[in-house]
Enzyme design. Structure first.
Site, PDB file in Angstrom:
ATOM      1  N   GLU A 117      14.447  29.912  -5.028  1.00  8.90           N
ATOM      2  CA  GLU A 117      15.430  30.679  -5.801  1.00  8.90           C
ATOM      3  C   GLU A 117      16.426  29.702  -6.411  1.00  8.90           C
ATOM      4  O   GLU A 117      16.878  28.778  -5.746  1.00  8.90           O
ATOM      5  CB  GLU A 117      16.203  31.663  -4.907  1.00  8.90           C
ATOM      6  CG  GLU A 117      15.342  32.765  -4.335  1.00  8.90           C
ATOM      7  CD  GLU A 117      16.090  33.688  -3.364  1.00  8.90           C
ATOM      8  OE1 GLU A 117      17.312  33.855  -3.503  1.00  8.90           O
ATOM      9  OE2 GLU A 117      15.414  34.214  -2.459  1.00  8.90           O
ATOM     10  N   GLU A 137      14.928  34.535   4.602  1.00  6.49           N
ATOM     11  CA  GLU A 137      16.229  34.672   5.252  1.00  6.49           C
ATOM     12  C   GLU A 137      16.152  35.266   6.662  1.00  6.49           C
ATOM     13  O   GLU A 137      16.748  36.302   6.924  1.00  6.49           O
ATOM     14  CB  GLU A 137      17.141  35.584   4.412  1.00  6.49           C
ATOM     15  CG  GLU A 137      17.279  35.154   2.993  1.00  6.49           C
ATOM     16  CD  GLU A 137      18.395  34.136   2.785  1.00  6.49           C
ATOM     17  OE1 GLU A 137      18.893  34.076   1.673  1.00  6.49           O
ATOM     18  OE2 GLU A 137      18.753  33.427   3.733  1.00  6.49           O
TER      19      GLU A 137
HETATM   20  C1  IPT Z   1      19.302  34.951  -1.561  1.00 12.49           C
HETATM   21  C2  IPT Z   1      18.293  35.993  -1.169  1.00 12.49           C
HETATM   22  O1  IPT Z   1      17.091  35.413  -0.749  1.00 12.49           O
HETATM   23  C3  IPT Z   1      17.999  36.976  -2.249  1.00 12.49           C
HETATM   24  O2  IPT Z   1      17.361  38.080  -1.681  1.00 12.49           O
HETATM   25  C4  IPT Z   1      19.239  37.389  -2.961  1.00 12.49           C
HETATM   26  O3  IPT Z   1      20.103  37.988  -2.057  1.00 12.49           O
HETATM   27  C5  IPT Z   1      19.885  36.182  -3.540  1.00 12.49           C
HETATM   28  O4  IPT Z   1      20.203  35.283  -2.530  1.00 12.49           O
HETATM   29  C6  IPT Z   1      21.167  36.494  -4.254  1.00 12.49           C
HETATM   30  O5  IPT Z   1      21.079  37.511  -5.171  1.00 12.49           O
HETATM   31  S1  IPT Z   1      20.247  34.721  -0.123  1.00 12.49           S
HETATM   32  C7  IPT Z   1      21.701  33.856  -0.457  1.00 12.49           C
HETATM   33  C8  IPT Z   1      22.479  33.813   0.818  1.00 12.49           C
HETATM   34  C9  IPT Z   1      21.478  32.481  -0.920  1.00 12.49           C
END
Ligand code: IPT
Length: 998
Positions: free
Chosen positions: A493, A428
């Site tokens: 993710e 990010e």
């Molecule tokens: C994404 C992040 O990489 C992670 O650190 C965490 O914040 C997660 O989301 C949510 O819990 S960022 C998001 C803007 C997709």
């Protein structure tokens, strides 16, 4: 007149270090003696570094100092304050400058060194200090370092002396480094990883870089090792062993303080996450010996796929943060070891170090237990996105070396670990030149692994195309594009495990398994970041905002598969079953033939056996083991499960349950460990109808609008004005304290956070009511028939339902309830979907035990029920709940055919004509909605019972995909029928099985 601002040491992004040694590998074994400097240190907390007391770095400071344990984060020791944000920096965006009010901790301790020790060199090693720090030894400045999640070593040989030595460390909470450490987590500071002194030989082996790959046939191993020596010219011996057996050894004479080793290992035992075979390389000189564990494997991209040892792999991973509820980011070897064992037991084969390098032992454990690792640089500047200048520092040449430093030091430390298959340049942080440069530098150091960075959204410099929280449709498109001239795709993710959920994981897994280009993903995330708290006799976990921290992303950090007390959330079971590497499906049209699909990438099915069971509603009546499976990876085989035919009991369901179990002990689990469980209905039906019991004639009595219909077996009351059954009792004891009433609401789950506003403040689904249209009472033969017409609707809504509740009271004591609900809409506004449609009623609070036949034992939802099976289960009402840290809908069970609710002997049996969704709870939906922590949930005066015709899925919309269409409950007509009766709890089952012809 303006003078230019003076940069402080901790505000200079171009100053990477002072006197810090070159990063190097962490040896698995090292003969150099070490002294741990963990333990009590003197501590002084200041509001700004400039407020440090005069001469604090000198050996003898006589001020009164506090003590603090190292490692720890000072916010968890009562200093400074706790603050959680996902994206936001806590101060103005003005890089590289940081607030003048800059919490600072001065740490001091003494260490005695003897003459023997001083014969060798002294290296002071910090495994992790957040965020930047200066070190003094015996009053002299020894160095300065930063990057919170990487080690720093200082050679302090010249500064130490025999006897007592004084070490002073001054740690700055905010530094220019902070601009690159804006990860979604608590802001925590201090010396939070181990500290040690290394007694390094004058002629030490400084570094040993190992590359253990395979030849082009993937048969033989090729080992190269580049050894770097401190001063030594002479013979270096090396030995390679496999499980204690010597494979080869030799001696090499060093040249310019380096040694290069190359060795071919015939028929090498390869390393994969499924076969984590490790060799041991020992390198020694007369004075020094080090050990590096070696895994022979080759990572490549071939034909558009990531391959390990020439095999296409699928990553079933999870994102891991270092976290402990009492210690913050400070973890222990034991905790991490148990994390890794749990990941393995729950079928994961990969882990992403989100979003920073972990402790050194983390990688040793991944090597040993077998997990593919994405090692990620400690680099995130997410807050710049907020100000719509995401690439501000990412594209600024003045920051380039800072980006490079974070990546290069990670690679230099971790590159010997076979488990690490990808380097991730950060998270990010937009995309720009600094990442391009970092990628070049990584490649120059290590070309044997892949480069990852999700922010490089066109995969310009990365080797894999990575996305996060990609919606199913989009993912399918990415898959459909195929692999021709395309980079392989992973989801770094997905599946946000916040609160109740995620649901819908199967849909992702299906795509991963279907499209060649999709190589899996990493669930978000492993652990809830809740902070253990004892307050006013209550024990609970705090999250953002609970410390008065504003702004905060509140419970957005409570999004793990493990609760803070390390108990698995239902999502962990679900994920494990969805990704299980062996899939059992029944051949269509057959009851005995099954396809066993091997989703392992390297193991054949000979490592597992099938334990099968014929279950009669949960009771095993036949079982067997099949242990001759042999399908190769990515192949399938068919088996016939040899169960005997049997006589089916009347009105009883039969299931075949298949468990896939490990045949032998492995390092993370014992023989018999279950990898996957699936259940298949046998559809053997033997319907027998009997005559319903009779009973005394029912009497009718109406008094103050209450109609009582009763005999010795039952007494039911209907309110003639409210048009409702208001109680069901027997022998003077109430079982139901309120009868069925329609509802469409559930306590909002985190994954409904974006629906909540509309649902609750536009459609007012929590504000529903029923209006009585008519109540008809008549008797038919020996039965009583009460038909009630109702209009169901919500506050100021034109959509609603015409409901007809038909109650049939039998002299046997049974009450059959049939609800026909017809949707109406006289306007236009209506919700796209509803959390649920069904009824709820209330039971007597004394009835705290339950037995049910349906999915269990854990909670299940329509898009999250892979881990449940049909059976008869027992529980207390409270044990049906999942105590989500942030209270919300929980404890639902799908496909329930009957349940009993009881205290001692007699209980209420409720059996469904067709299976329904079911909740039992001591807490109302409203109280779950309002409470912020479990201890605040107000206990209800009754047991609350939900029966759902349909319940919406969970989805993953707190960050990601909504419920899929098929799991959204639309406004639709529905009907449900169930029968209530008071019976002895030991007769629940027999009574539940009865079917009547009359
Ligand atoms: C994404 C992040 O990489 C992670 O650190 C965490 O914040 C997660 O989301 C949510 O819990 S960022 C998001 C803007 C997709």
């Amino acid at each position: 007149m303006t003078a230019s601002r003076k940069k402080k040491r901790w505000e200079d992004q171009s100053l990477l270090e002072i006197n810090r040694r070159e990063a190097r590998t962490s040896f698995y074994g090292d003969s150099a003696p070490k002294i741990s400097l963990n333990g009590e240190w003197k501590f002084q907390y200041l509001d700004a570094p400039e407020l440090s007391p005069e001469g604090f770095e000198k050996a003898d400071t006589d001020q009164e100092w506090d003590t603090i344990d190292v490692p720890s984060v000072w916010q968890m020791r009562g200093y400074d304050k706790m603050h959680y944000t996902d994206v936001l920096y806590l101060f103005p965006i003005n890089p590289p400058f940081v607030p003048t009010e800059n919490p600072t901790g001065i740490y001091k301790r003494k260490i005695r060194l003897d003459r023997d020790w001083l014969r060798q060199d002294t290296i002071l090693k910090f495994h992790g200090v957040d965020s930047a720090f200066d070190v003094w030894v015996n009053g002299c400045h020894a160095g300065y370092s930063k990057v919170s999640r990487l080690p720093s070593e200082f050679d302090i040989t010249e500064l130490v002396r025999e006897g007592e030595n004084d070490i002073t460390v001054r740690v700055y909470k905010w530094s220019d480094g902070t601009w690159l450490e804006d990860q979604d987590m608590w802001w925590l500071s201090g010396i939070y990883r181990d500290v040690e002194l290394i007694n390094e030989p004058k002629n030490a082996i400084l570094d040993c870089r190992v590359d253990a790959t395979l030849d082009s046939a993937y048969q033989n191993g090729i080992l190269t090792a580049d050894i770097c020596l401190k001063n030594y010219q002479g013979t270096v011996n090396w030995r390679l062993e496999y499980r204690g057996h010597e494979i080869s050894k030799s001696s090499v004479y060093s040249k310019n303080r380096t040694v290069h080793i190359e060795e071919r290992v015939e028929e090498v035992k390869t390393w994969t996450a499924e076969t984590p075979r490790l060799y041991m390389l020992t390198v020694s000189t007369e004075e020094h010996e080090i050990k590096v564990r070696v895994g022979f494997r080759k990572i490549e991209i071939k034909d558009g796929n990531i391959r390990v040892n020439n095999q296409v792999i699928l990553l079933n991973g999870v994102n891991h943060h270092d976290f402990n509820p009492r210690e913050g980011r400070c973890v222990t070897y034991e905790q991490i070891r148990s994390d890794i064992i749990l990941m393995k037991r729950y079928n994961m084969n990969a882990v992403r170090c989100s979003h920073y390098p972990s402790n050194e032992y983390f990688y040793d454990l991944c090597d040993e237990f077998g997990l593919y690792v994405i090692d990620e640089a400690d680099l995130e500047c997410h807050g710049f996105e907020w100000v719509e200048n995401y690439n501000w520092i990412t594209d600024d040449p003045g920051w380039q070396m800072a980006y490079v430093d974070r990546n290069v030091r990670m690679v230099q430390r971790d590159r010997n670990h076979p488990s690490v298959i990808m380097w991730s340049m950060g998270n990010e942080s937009g995309f720009g030149n600094n990442f391009k440069r970092a990628a070049q530098e990584i490649r120059a150091l290590d070309s044997t692994r892949l480069i990852h960075y999700e922010g490089d959204s066109d995969a310009e410099v990365t080797d894999v195309y990575s996305t996060m929280y990609t919606r199913i449709q989009k993912l399918q498109k990415i898959g459909e594009m195929g692999t021709d001239n395309k980079k392989p795709h992973i989801m770094c993710e997905y599946g946000h495990a916040m609160g109740n959920g995620p649901g819908g994981l199967k849909a992702y897994q299906n795509l991963f398994r279907r499209y060649k280009r999709l190589q899996g993903g990493f669930l978000w995330e492993w652990y809830d970041h809740g902070v253990y708290t004892e307050k006013n006799g209550k024990k609970f976990y705090r999250y953002g905002g609970d410390f008065g921290d504003f702004p905060s992303n509140k419970n957005f950090c409570i999004d793990g598969l493990l609760m803070p007390d390390r108990s698995p959330s239902p999502a962990l079971f679900e994920y494990s079953q969805v990704i299980a590497p062996v899939e059992v499906t029944r051949t269509e049209g057959s009851i005995r033939e099954f396809q066993i699909k091997n989703y392992f990438d390297f193991l054949s099915l000979s490592v597992v056996e099938i334990d099968w069971f014929i279950e009669e509603e949960g009771t095993v009546i036949q079982s067997g083991i099949m242990d001759h499976l042999s399908a190769k990876p990515h192949n399938e085989e068919w088996v016939e499960i040899p169960f005997h035919s049997f006589r089916a009991k009347a009105n009883t369901d039969y299931y075949l349950k298949v468990c896939v179990c490990l045949k032998e002990d492995v390092n993370y689990a014992s023989k018999g460990h279950i990898i996957s469980t699936v259940q298949f209905p046998l559809e053997i039906t033997n319907t027998e109808l009997s005559e319903r019991e009779t009973g005394e004639e029912l009497t009718f009595k109406e008094d103050s609008h209450l109609l009582t219909i009763e005999n010795r077996n039952i007494s039911v009351k209907f309110h003639m004005v409210y048009g409702k059954m208001v109680s069901l009792s027997k022998d003077g004891k109430d079982y139901l304290t309120d009868g069925p009433q329609m509802t469409v609401y559930r306590a909002t789950i985190d994954n409904d956070m974006y629906k909540k506003e509309d649902w609750m403040n536009r459609y007012f689904i929590q504000k529903s009511s029923e209006q009585t249209e008519y109540v008809n009472v008549k008797s038919k033969e020996d039965k009583a028939l009460v038909t009630i017409g109702k209009y169901f609707g919500c506050l100021n809504q034109s959509w609603g339902y015409h409901c007809v509740y038909e109650y049939t009271v039998y002299p046997s004591g049974q009450v059959k309830v049939n609800l026909q609900a017809q949707r109406v809409q006289k306007g236009k506004l209506e919700p796209e979907f509803l959390p649920r449609i069904g009824i709820f009623m209330k039971g007597n609070k004394e009835l705290q035990k339950t037995k049910w036949y349906g999915l269990g034992p854990g909670e299940s939802y329509p898009d999250s029920k892979s881990a449940s099976s049909m059976g008869i289960y027992d529980s207390t009402v409270d044990d049906l709940q999942t105590r989500y840290l942030y209270p919300q809908e929980n404890g639902h069970r799908e496909n329930v055919k009957w349940f009993g609710l009881y205290a001692d002997q007699d209980g209420l049996l409720c059996k469904m004509e067709k299976p329904l969704g079911w909740n039992l709870s001591n807490y109302s939906d409203e109280s779950l909605e309002i409470a912020q922590h479990p201890y605040e949930i107000e206990e209800a005066e009754d047991v609350l019972i939900h029966l759902d015709y349909l319940h919406s899925g969970l989805g993953s919309n707190s960050c990601g995909e909504e419920q899929q269409e098929k799991y959204k409950v639309k406004l639709q007509n529905f009907s449900m029928t169930f029968t209530l009766q008071v019976v002895d709890k030991d007769h629940f089952l027999t009574k539940a099985r009865e079917r009547y012809w009359n």
